[in-house]
Design a protein around this motif. Structure first.
Motif, PDB file in Angstrom:
ATOM      1  N   SER A 457       0.868  -1.176   0.000  1.00  0.00           N
ATOM      2  CA  SER A 457       0.000   0.000   0.000  1.00  0.00           C
ATOM      3  C   SER A 457       0.901   1.221   0.000  1.00  0.00           C
ATOM      4  O   SER A 457       2.116   1.104  -0.163  1.00  0.00           O
ATOM      5  N   ASP A 458       0.307   2.396   0.182  1.00  0.00           N
ATOM      6  CA  ASP A 458       1.049   3.643   0.033  1.00  0.00           C
ATOM      7  C   ASP A 458       2.340   3.660   0.849  1.00  0.00           C
ATOM      8  O   ASP A 458       3.410   4.003   0.338  1.00  0.00           O
ATOM      9  N   ALA A 459       2.279   3.271   2.119  1.00  0.00           N
ATOM     10  CA  ALA A 459       3.446   3.381   3.007  1.00  0.00           C
ATOM     11  C   ALA A 459       3.857   2.036   3.595  1.00  0.00           C
ATOM     12  O   ALA A 459       4.481   1.988   4.649  1.00  0.00           O
ATOM     13  N   ILE A 460       3.497   0.944   2.916  1.00  0.00           N
ATOM     14  CA  ILE A 460       3.825  -0.393   3.440  1.00  0.00           C
ATOM     15  C   ILE A 460       4.512  -1.225   2.362  1.00  0.00           C
ATOM     16  O   ILE A 460       3.988  -1.378   1.250  1.00  0.00           O
ATOM     17  N   PHE A 461       5.686  -1.740   2.697  1.00  0.00           N
ATOM     18  CA  PHE A 461       6.346  -2.770   1.894  1.00  0.00           C
ATOM     19  C   PHE A 461       6.041  -4.128   2.531  1.00  0.00           C
ATOM     20  O   PHE A 461       5.906  -4.234   3.757  1.00  0.00           O
ATOM     21  N   THR A 462       5.953  -5.162   1.709  1.00  0.00           N
ATOM     22  CA  THR A 462       5.834  -6.520   2.227  1.00  0.00           C
ATOM     23  C   THR A 462       6.940  -7.373   1.637  1.00  0.00           C
ATOM     24  O   THR A 462       7.368  -7.161   0.496  1.00  0.00           O
TER      25      THR A 462
END
Length: 803
Positions: A457-462
């Motif tokens: 998402s905008d501010a999440i890396f996985t």
């Protein structure tokens, strides 16, 4: 000695059995399904169990036993197994092949066409600049090895010494562009310069471009150079150097002499051919060989060539696979008029071998470049270059299918860039995007090829990391944190720092749903943000007892909801949605309330979190719609009701027919009902959303996109869905009266929504200070405790409460 021979003999029997099982399974799946042949598959698996019992290899025996049980279970149905069972069977076969190969034997592995990437080639960047150019930084961000050369004499010397992967050269040297073009032309004639040459220049006229082509350049960029466009082209040009077994062609021709003549000619051109003289096995061979192109002779004996070509074109694995068809001159007109095979070209026989090779190579190059571009567009996030959420979820589902086979555990990391939003608010979107791109580069440098990463998402890396046990997930999380938080992110004159929180979920349970693993990682990330220490939280796999407790708790909630529905221990409440533009039309949001057998009111979220994808969720939604329509039927005043629906309702293909009947039965106008769906739900279930929307809009109902503004591309989603109303996410209006930057952002968003024809709703309005701000920003409708708490009656005075 005899014991070793017995071991080898046993292993060989297992290898042979596995080859028979794999071949038979692929024939059943790709050529022709036959229940009797599937029973033969079960007998082969049973024999394999007997052979494995004497080897003393517990892991092998366990897998072979799983294979036997799985095949027997599928065989009892006496029909083609469903997709999930087919995937499991294929995963078991792959795992057994892996064990037998690593046991010292060798099963001939069919070649694959997925490019096996080697180290990125070295790039010579020749530019008359003293300082390190921005383009060099960009190239290094994409892991290219770049050598900067700042004068033409040195450049010529280095190119004589060794051949780089590519040459990027700025022609605006003091010696003039002519000197640069002459040097490149001389290098082509003297040393046979094979590396692609890309020119950068101030001039953009045709004369300069012709000079570049004449000297041997493959691309010409006028300044200022679009770095992303240049790197995209560079990636295509370097594909032959960064993959092994680059091109593969499957030749379908039941005349062996002709087929092998073509194969030999293609092999001389560095192309790997495969000849298939049994056309009915073509889908099986496409699956195993993974060709880059099909070369099909339409004049086949066993099956009609045109029909075979159509079957291939309709198959999902072949939708972008280029096809070259061969036919006799007499049949050309007929095929041109009647044969519809997208992506195919038609050549007449006999084709000169040199021309055939040329045509095949041109198609291969174009197709490979197109696949790279399509892959980047469909699978990758444009800003970070990492996978997007959709691709990550697909990869995760595949990994979980292999759990307990080649995969013993799977760790999923949620990496929150905690201060990205403040960076965006203070420095702007472009700066925030540059930070995301640099952070993604740092992240890639920490991970291995087997650890895919995505911008979730905008501010999440996985990140997904297989087979990390014990302390290994925490160690990787600390390396990721150190890489992302250490050192400044330099963007122009600014030097910024990132803060991160990392949540980790580890699972070794194949039965666990991939969405549940994501939810656990998200929850762990939330706990990490609240921690005062290193902001890393590891949530181990749920223990069996605890998991059983969670399952039993879920079942208790479902039983409780079923009892509530049966006894109708539920009711509706209504909260007004009022206009700020003098519109006194009455609008309410419909909210469901439930109580248990003791008369205690339940928290709605605790119920919806369980039944959102259960048939009871559908029953609840239909009850709400039915009650709402009956109330509208009795109501004298024209009123519009907003009704939230659960994800299970989006999947209901009978909803539109049922809804039309209910509307006719109650004589309520369809436009008085507006269905609400959360943006995150819509984003996850686009296919279901389009079906749902086509049904309700055909009837005449409205649609509201709820909790808008949290997605990765909210406005584009809105353009595709076409909502009548948009309810903004609460974070967009929190502290709005005191935050001038947020006000300007909201004003622009409201303007964009208005241009798309969507009315803006702001919920959660609880104080009078926010009202004039919302009015000045152009917001259409408001909702919240400031107007009225939810009541059983629709009693709000819209006429005297105009704003």
């Amino acid at each position: 000695m005899n014991q070793a021979k017995d071991q080898d003999s046993q292993r060989l029997r297992l290898v042979n059995h596995l080859k028979l099982i794999e071949d038979l399974w692929q024939k059943l799946y790709y050529v022709k399904w036959n229940p009797k042949s599937f029973m033969m598959l079960a007998r082969l698996a049973q024999d394999m169990v007997k052979n494995a019992q004497g080897r003393g290899d517990e892991r092998l025996l366990k897998l072979v036993t799983q294979l036997e049980h799985h095949v027997k279970g599928c065989a009892t149905a006496n029909e083609m197994p469903p997709e999930s069972e087919r995937q499991r069977l294929t995963a078991l076969i792959d795992a057994l092949r892996f064990i037998l190969v690593t046991d010292g034997g060798s099963i001939s592995e069919e070649p694959r066409t997925r490019p096996l990437l080697a180290a990125q080639p070295e790039i010579f960047l020749i530019a008359p600049e003293i300082e390190k150019p921005l383009l060099m930084n960009k190239l290094e961000d994409f892991s290219y090895r770049v050598r900067l050369i700042s004068n033409l004499t040195e450049a010529e010397e280095r190119l004589h010494e060794r051949m780089p992967g590519a040459v990027i050269i700025d022609v605006d040297f003091p010696e003039g562009p002519e000197a640069v073009f002459e040097m490149v032309a001389n290098l082509h004639s003297q040393i046979g310069l094979r590396a692609p040459v890309l020119f950068l220049a101030e001039r953009n006229d045709m004369a300069a471009r012709l000079e570049a082509v004449h000297s041997g350049g493959v691309a010409y960029f006028s300044k200022p150079v679009d770095s992303d466009e240049l790197i995209g082209l560079l990636r295509e040009l370097l594909l032959p150097q960064t993959s092994q077994g680059y091109y593969r062609v499957l030749i379908v021709n039941d005349r062996p002499t002709e087929a092998w003549e073509m194969a030999g000619a293609l092999e001389e051109q560095g192309i790997t051919p495969r000849v298939l003289i049994q056309p009915l096995q073509v889908l099986q061979d496409i699956h195993r060989f993974r060709p880059d192109l099909l070369l099909i002779d339409l004049d086949l004996k066993e099956v009609g060539g045109p029909e075979l070509a159509k079957v291939i074109a309709q198959h999902r694995d072949c939708d972008i696979l280029p096809i070259v068809l061969l036919c006799f001159p007499a049949d050309v007109t007929h095929y041109l008029m009647n044969l519809e095979v997208p992506g195919a070209s038609l050549l007449t026989k006999p084709v000169p071998i040199s021309y055939l090779c040329w045509e095949v190579k041109q198609r291969l190059r174009r197709a490979r470049a197109m696949r790279v571009k399509l892959g980047l567009l469909s699978d990758n996030d444009a800003v970070s270059g990492l996978y997007n959420r959709r691709r990550f979820m697909v990869l995760m589902e595949r990994e979980l299918e292999a759990m307990g086979l080649r995969l013993q555990a799977l760790a999923v990391f949620f990496i929150m860039l905690d201060n990205l939003r403040p960076i965006r608010d203070s420095a702007g979107v472009a700066t925030a995007d540059e930070v995301v791109g640099q952070a993604a580069t740092r992240l890639r440098q920490v991970l291995t090829n087997e650890q895919p990463a995505a911008r979730f998402s905008d501010a999440i890396f996985t990140v997904m990391a297989p087979n990390l046990l014990g302390e290994a997930p925490l160690k990787l999380a600390r390396r990721i944190r150190d890489a992302l938080e250490t050192g400044f992110y330099k963007i122009g004159d600014q030097a910024l720092l990132l803060r991160t929180s990392i949540g980790i979920a580890v699972t070794n349970d194949r039965s666990q749903d991939h969405l549940m693993v994501i939810q656990r990682a998200d929850s762990a990330c939330g706990l990490a943000r609240e921690a005062k220490g290193e902001r890393i939280y590891l949530q181990q796999n749920v223990p069996v007892a605890k998991r059983d407790h969670e399952v039993s708790s879920r079942e208790r909630v479902i039983d409780q909801v079923r009892e509530i529905v049966d006894h109708e221990w539920l009711w509706l409440v209504f909260q007004p949605v009022a206009s700020m533009r003098g519109d006194i039309n009455q609008r309410y949001e419909v909210l469901l309330r439930l109580r248990d057998s003791q008369g205690q009111e339940l928290v709605p979220g605790s119920v919806f979190g369980v039944v959102y994808n259960h048939e009871l969720g559908l029953a609840l939604d239909r009850w709400v719609i039915t009650q709402a329509l009956e109330m509208l039927q009795q109501r004298q005043t024209t009123t519009t009701l907003f009704i939230k629906v659960l994800p299970i309702t989006l999947q209901d293909r009978t909803l539109s027919v049922w809804l039309r009947e209910k509307l006719e039965e109650t004589d309520v106008e369809a436009q008085r009902i507006v269905f609400e769906v959360a943006e995150s739900t819509a984003e996850r279930s686009l296919r279901d959303m389009f079906t749902f929307l086509s049904g309700i809009k055909l009837i005449g109902c409205g649609f509201c996109l709820d909790r808008f503004g949290r997605g990765t591309d909210s406005l584009n989603l809105l353009k595709n869905l076409g909502a009548d109303y948009v309810k903004l996410d609460m974070y967009l209006v929190n502290n709005l009266a005191k935050d001038t930057k947020k006000q300007s952002q909201l004003k622009e968003l409201v303007h964009n929504l208005d241009s798309l024809g969507a009315a803006t709703i702001v919920g959660g309005v609880e104080d009078v200070q926010t009202m004039p701000v919302l009015w000045s920003l152009g917001v259409d409708l408001i909702q919240g405790f400031f107007l009225q708490h939810p009541y059983r009656e629709m009693s709000y005075d819209f006429a005297s409460a105009g704003f």
